[in-house]
Every structure is written in C-alpha cells, then in structure tokens.
Design a protein around this motif. Structure first.
Motif, mmCIF file in Angstrom:
data_model
loop_
_atom_site.group_PDB
_atom_site.id
_atom_site.type_symbol
_atom_site.label_atom_id
_atom_site.label_comp_id
_atom_site.label_asym_id
_atom_site.label_seq_id
_atom_site.Cartn_x
_atom_site.Cartn_y
_atom_site.Cartn_z
ATOM 1 N N SER A 65 48.363 27.586 49.246
ATOM 2 C CA SER A 65 47.359 27.201 48.623
ATOM 3 C C SER A 65 46.372 28.535 48.651
ATOM 4 O O SER A 65 46.366 28.203 47.472
ATOM 5 N N GLN A 66 45.527 29.330 49.191
ATOM 6 C CA GLN A 66 44.924 30.121 48.980
ATOM 7 C C GLN A 66 46.106 31.235 48.643
ATOM 8 O O GLN A 66 45.090 31.806 47.323
ATOM 9 N N GLY A 67 47.141 31.379 48.803
ATOM 10 C CA GLY A 67 48.343 32.757 48.258
ATOM 11 C C GLY A 67 47.535 32.013 46.577
ATOM 12 O O GLY A 67 47.926 32.861 45.381
ATOM 13 N N ASN A 68 48.048 31.086 45.841
ATOM 14 C CA ASN A 68 48.338 30.379 45.174
ATOM 15 C C ASN A 68 46.477 30.044 44.342
ATOM 16 O O ASN A 68 46.665 31.309 43.019
ATOM 17 N N LEU A 69 45.915 30.332 44.509
ATOM 18 C CA LEU A 69 44.094 30.280 44.272
ATOM 19 C C LEU A 69 44.057 32.055 43.947
ATOM 20 O O LEU A 69 44.049 32.186 42.854
ATOM 21 N N SER A 70 44.742 33.068 45.130
ATOM 22 C CA SER A 70 44.420 34.000 45.209
ATOM 23 C C SER A 70 44.847 34.994 43.300
ATOM 24 O O SER A 70 44.786 35.093 42.399
ATOM 25 N N THR A 71 46.311 33.967 42.858
ATOM 26 C CA THR A 71 47.339 34.563 41.959
ATOM 27 C C THR A 71 46.960 33.982 40.800
ATOM 28 O O THR A 71 46.486 34.544 39.818
ATOM 29 N N LYS A 72 46.536 32.700 40.365
ATOM 30 C CA LYS A 72 45.243 32.059 39.759
ATOM 31 C C LYS A 72 44.411 33.075 39.283
ATOM 32 O O LYS A 72 43.832 33.164 37.962
ATOM 33 N N ILE A 73 43.046 33.777 40.174
ATOM 34 C CA ILE A 73 42.034 34.375 39.736
ATOM 35 C C ILE A 73 42.473 35.056 39.180
ATOM 36 O O ILE A 73 41.892 35.850 38.156
ATOM 37 N N ASP A 74 43.473 36.087 39.921
ATOM 38 C CA ASP A 74 44.260 37.429 38.801
ATOM 39 C C ASP A 74 44.721 37.295 37.898
ATOM 40 O O ASP A 74 43.647 38.422 36.455
ATOM 41 N N GLU A 75 45.424 36.069 37.857
ATOM 42 C CA GLU A 75 45.986 35.588 35.671
ATOM 43 C C GLU A 75 44.414 35.797 35.052
ATOM 44 O O GLU A 75 44.422 35.944 33.649
ATOM 45 N N GLN A 76 43.539 34.578 35.119
ATOM 46 C CA GLN A 76 42.353 34.548 35.009
ATOM 47 C C GLN A 76 41.240 35.360 34.548
ATOM 48 O O GLN A 76 41.056 35.808 33.173
ATOM 49 N N THR A 77 41.103 37.007 35.789
ATOM 50 C CA THR A 77 40.639 37.834 35.248
ATOM 51 C C THR A 77 41.100 38.701 34.612
ATOM 52 O O THR A 77 40.529 39.540 33.407
ATOM 53 N N VAL A 78 42.393 38.720 34.271
ATOM 54 C CA VAL A 78 43.519 39.115 33.287
ATOM 55 C C VAL A 78 42.933 38.993 31.928
ATOM 56 O O VAL A 78 42.897 39.858 30.885
ATOM 57 N N ALA A 79 42.994 37.441 31.661
ATOM 58 C CA ALA A 79 42.726 37.136 30.298
ATOM 59 C C ALA A 79 41.831 37.384 30.086
ATOM 60 O O ALA A 79 41.006 37.835 29.202
#
Length: 118
Positions: A65-79
């Motif tokens: 779930s932490q791996g999913n969080l980091s992926t989600k945070i990366d996507e939000q940062t790029v957006a």
C-alpha cells in the motif's frame, strides 16, 4: 545365626532391588523430561514460524500500500507541475507587459516626509 544372616541377605537384596528401581525411575523421568523439552521446542518453533509468516504477510500488505501511495503521490506531483506550467505560459505575456509598464511609466515624486532645509 544363619536365619539372621539369611534375613540380612534378604534385606540387602531388597535394598539393591529398591535402589535399581529408583535408578530406573530416575532414568525414565530424565527421558520424559527430555522428550517434553523436545516437544516444547518443536511447538515453539512451529508457533514462531506461524507468527513470522503472519508478520511477513502483514508487512507485504503495508509495503504494497505504501508503494501505491508513492505512485499516487508521483502522479499528483506531475499533474500539479503541469498545471503550474500551463498557468505560467498563460499569464506570462500579461505579467511581463504589466511589469514593463510599471518600469517605463515611472513618475518621480518627492517623498511626503522629505523636509527641505531652505
């Protein structure tokens, strides 16, 4: 006297049998203790393996779930970076013109707190 020596012999023989039985009982007790210890160690090892398996399972769930969080945070940062870049390009010309107008249209004034000595 012979009956007395025979009685003593019987007592010695009975004492020897009792001593042998005690030694045999001690040996059986030692074997049982050793067996109980081995069973306890086996049970402890089984329990430890079970708990470690549960721990690894929970850890993998949390790390996943932490791996999913980091992926989600990366996507939000790029957006967010994309939004800021778009806003920059959209407002760059008008802000540049506004800044240049402020620099070019400078009107010199005397500051109201200035006191002339004359």
């Amino acid at each position: 006297m012979t009956s007395q020596s025979q009685g003593i012999q019987q007592l010695l023989h009975a004492e020897k049998r009792a001593k042998d039985k005690l030694e045999e009982a001690k040996k059986r007790k030692g074997k049982r203790l050793k067996q109980a210890k081995e069973e306890a160690i086996a049970e402890i090892d089984h329990y430890r393996l079970h708990r470690e398996k549960e721990f690894r399972h929970k850890q993998s769930n949390i790390m996943g779930s932490q791996g999913n969080l980091s992926t989600k945070i990366d996507e939000q940062t790029v957006a967010k970076i994309q939004d800021i870049t778009n806003s920059y390009h959209k407002h760059m010309d008008s802000m540049t013109k506004q800044l240049l107008n402020m620099v070019y249209d400078l009107q010199p004034n005397i500051h109201p707190n200035y006191r002339s000595s004359v």
